[in-house]
Structure formats: structure tokens, C-alpha cells
Design a protein around this motif. Structure first.
Motif, PDB file in Angstrom:
ATOM      1  N   HIS A 193       0.848  -1.191   0.000  1.00 31.40           N
ATOM      2  CA  HIS A 193       0.000   0.000   0.000  1.00 31.40           C
ATOM      3  C   HIS A 193       0.884   1.241   0.000  1.00 31.40           C
ATOM      4  O   HIS A 193       2.101   1.173   0.163  1.00 31.40           O
ATOM      5  CB  HIS A 193      -0.911   0.022   1.240  1.00 31.40           C
ATOM      6  CG  HIS A 193      -1.746  -1.211   1.411  1.00 31.40           C
ATOM      7  ND1 HIS A 193      -2.880  -1.446   0.680  1.00 31.40           N
ATOM      8  CD2 HIS A 193      -1.602  -2.285   2.233  1.00 31.40           C
ATOM      9  CE1 HIS A 193      -3.416  -2.609   1.046  1.00 31.40           C
ATOM     10  NE2 HIS A 193      -2.649  -3.135   1.988  1.00 31.40           N
ATOM     11  N   THR A 194       0.244   2.366  -0.178  1.00 34.76           N
ATOM     12  CA  THR A 194       0.884   3.672   0.030  1.00 34.76           C
ATOM     13  C   THR A 194      -0.008   4.477   0.958  1.00 34.76           C
ATOM     14  O   THR A 194      -1.238   4.382   0.887  1.00 34.76           O
ATOM     15  CB  THR A 194       1.069   4.421  -1.300  1.00 34.76           C
ATOM     16  OG1 THR A 194      -0.203   4.557  -1.957  1.00 34.76           O
ATOM     17  CG2 THR A 194       2.034   3.685  -2.214  1.00 34.76           C
ATOM     18  N   GLY A 195       0.594   5.246   1.820  1.00 32.03           N
ATOM     19  CA  GLY A 195      -0.186   6.036   2.764  1.00 32.03           C
ATOM     20  C   GLY A 195      -0.609   5.279   3.995  1.00 32.03           C
ATOM     21  O   GLY A 195      -1.461   5.751   4.760  1.00 32.03           O
ATOM     22  N   GLY A 196      -0.013   4.103   4.227  1.00 32.57           N
ATOM     23  CA  GLY A 196      -0.330   3.355   5.433  1.00 32.57           C
ATOM     24  C   GLY A 196       0.316   3.969   6.666  1.00 32.57           C
ATOM     25  O   GLY A 196       1.280   4.734   6.578  1.00 32.57           O
ATOM     26  N   CYS A 197      -0.175   3.601   7.818  1.00 33.59           N
ATOM     27  CA  CYS A 197       0.323   4.179   9.071  1.00 33.59           C
ATOM     28  C   CYS A 197       1.646   3.578   9.516  1.00 33.59           C
ATOM     29  O   CYS A 197       2.344   4.187  10.336  1.00 33.59           O
ATOM     30  CB  CYS A 197      -0.716   3.993  10.179  1.00 33.59           C
ATOM     31  SG  CYS A 197      -2.277   4.847   9.858  1.00 33.59           S
TER      32      CYS A 197
END
Length: 238
Positions: A193-197
Motif C-alpha cells: 500500500h501507500t499512505g499506510g500508518c
């Protein structure tokens, strides 16, 4: 002379339970590491920090695992992470779960882990991603003093740059857990993913030989066709 700015010390939580949705973060990290533990080999594994000590590493094939924390919680060795009580090049794997996020000097911490790692040793880093919903919370004054927004958050690219200076080869870099409050599921353990925590970096220490070796190569053979200048004269001539 301008005084150097001091970094305010940040206290690492004693447990994932002390972080909102921390148990979900722990589960998500364990899912991401499941496929990697059988590939990471050696004799000694250091789990640095309280959060690392709580991660389940039963799938690791490294037999000797030691929890190193600054307090007595889940500790096998109580010591400062900035000054590890181990000899140079004596450890095969260092697991550092969110240790950089709660360090006043992450560069020193990486160098200390590098000191105790053997050549071709493994380093496993997890951290909070500033380019995520957690990063947005860090920009909010009300949340900035609370966990986990009070931690220092470093991007994947920045951490990879630090590792490249120490001559590490990144084996994998992952970003996951987009929604902090969502329970991780097993089938999500291999998706990117991108933008994960959460960030995950697994890298290996590469050491170049300090003694240069002589280059061995063959010079191209030059064949001289014909006669040498001055040898073409006919011997019958006076």
C-alpha cells in the motif's frame, strides 16, 4: 556562536496497549514478518525496546533471542539502547520496532546497532509513517502531545538514506495499515500500500573488503606480421 538545538526526549511506551489501536499495529507487523522470519538466519537475535520485546517471533529460526529494554518489563537484559552491552560484530539480527520514533538521536542508535551486527547481519525496522492519517494527527495541536502523535515519524525514504550511508542493502520496504482502527487480516499480509500508518524495512549489512586486490587481466597479444624495418634489404646487394 549559535547554540545547538536540543531535542526533547521522548518516552517509549512500555507496551503496545499504551498506544491507541496499538494491538492492531502489533498484529499487522507480525503478519508482515511471518514470511520473512524463515529467511532470516543466524544464532543471536536482539529485540531492542519494549515494543520489540512484545512482538511474536516464534517463527524465527534464530534460536537465541534476547529482549533488551531500558526497564524491567519483558527484559532479559536491562540496558540503554544507546550503549548496548555487547561486543562488536556479535549479533546476527537486530529487531527495532519503532525504536527510531522514540529516540532523541536515531542516527546514533543505528550506528550502535550496526556496531554489534556481524557482516551480512540483518536489521528489521518498523516505524510510524508521517505521510498517513497518523501524520495528519501529528499536525493537530490537540493530538500532538498524545500517543502515538508525540513520536518522531520518519518516512521510508529517509530511513533508507540513513541505511545506505552505513552500507546496508534493503531487502524489502513496505507500507501498510491504512486505517489505524482496522483489525489486520491475514490475506492483507502480502499486499503493498501507500499512505499506510506503518513502515517496515528489512536490510542486510554489507561490508566491502578494505584490502584492495590486484586486478588480474590479460593484455591483448599483438602479432607483428611482416619483417622488421631494415630487414627487407636483399642480402645479395652490395
Amino acid at each position: 556562536m549559535k547554540a545547538a538545538r536540543s531535542v526533547k526526549p521522548i518516552t517509549m511506551p512500555d507496551s503496545w496497549r499504551d498506544i491507541p489501536w496499538g494491538e492492531y499495529y502489533r498484529m499487522a507487523i507480525e503478519l508482515r514478518l511471518q514470511n520473512w522470519w524463515p529467511k532470516i538466519y543466524g544464532f543471536h537475535l536482539l529485540k531492542l525496546g519494549q515494543l520489540s520485546a512484545e512482538l511474536d517471533t516464534k517463527l524465527s529460526i534464530v534460536s537465541h533471542q534476547v529482549n533488551v529494554t531500558s526497564n524491567a518489563i519483558n527484559a532479559d537484559v536491562i540496558a540503554s539502547l544507546d550503549y548496548l552491552p555487547f561486543e562488536n560484530k556479535s549479533v546476527d539480527v537486530c529487531l527495532m520496532a519503532h525504536v527510531l520514533d522514540y529516540s532523541a538521536d536515531p542516527h546514533w542508535l543505528l550506528r550502535e546497532a550496526d556496531r554489534v551486527l556481524i557482516d551480512d547481519g540483518w536489521i528489521v525496522l518498523t516505524s510510524f509513517n508521517p505521510i498517513s492519517l497518523l501524520g495528519l494527527g501529528k499536525c493537530t495541536p490537540v493530538l500532538r502531545q498524545k500517543q502515538p502523535y508525540s513520536s518522531r515519524m520518519f518516512s521510508l525514504r529517509r530511513q533508507i538514506d540513513w541505511l545506505s550511508v552505513l552500507n546496508y542493502e534493503v531487502m524489502t520496504q513496505q507500507n501498510f495499515q491504512i486505517m489505524p482502527c482496522s483489525r489486520p487480516i491475514k490475506r492483507d499480509g502480502s499486499r503493498y500500500h501507500t499512505g499506510g500508518c506503518l513502515n517496515l524495512i528489512i536490510a542486510r549489512k554489507r561490508t566491502l573488503p578494505l584490502t584492495p586486490t590486484a586486478l588480474k587481466f590479460a593484455l591483448p597479444r599483438m602479432s607483428v606480421k611482416g619483417r622488421v624495418l631494415g630487414a627487407t634489404r636483399n642480402h645479395s646487394e652490395p
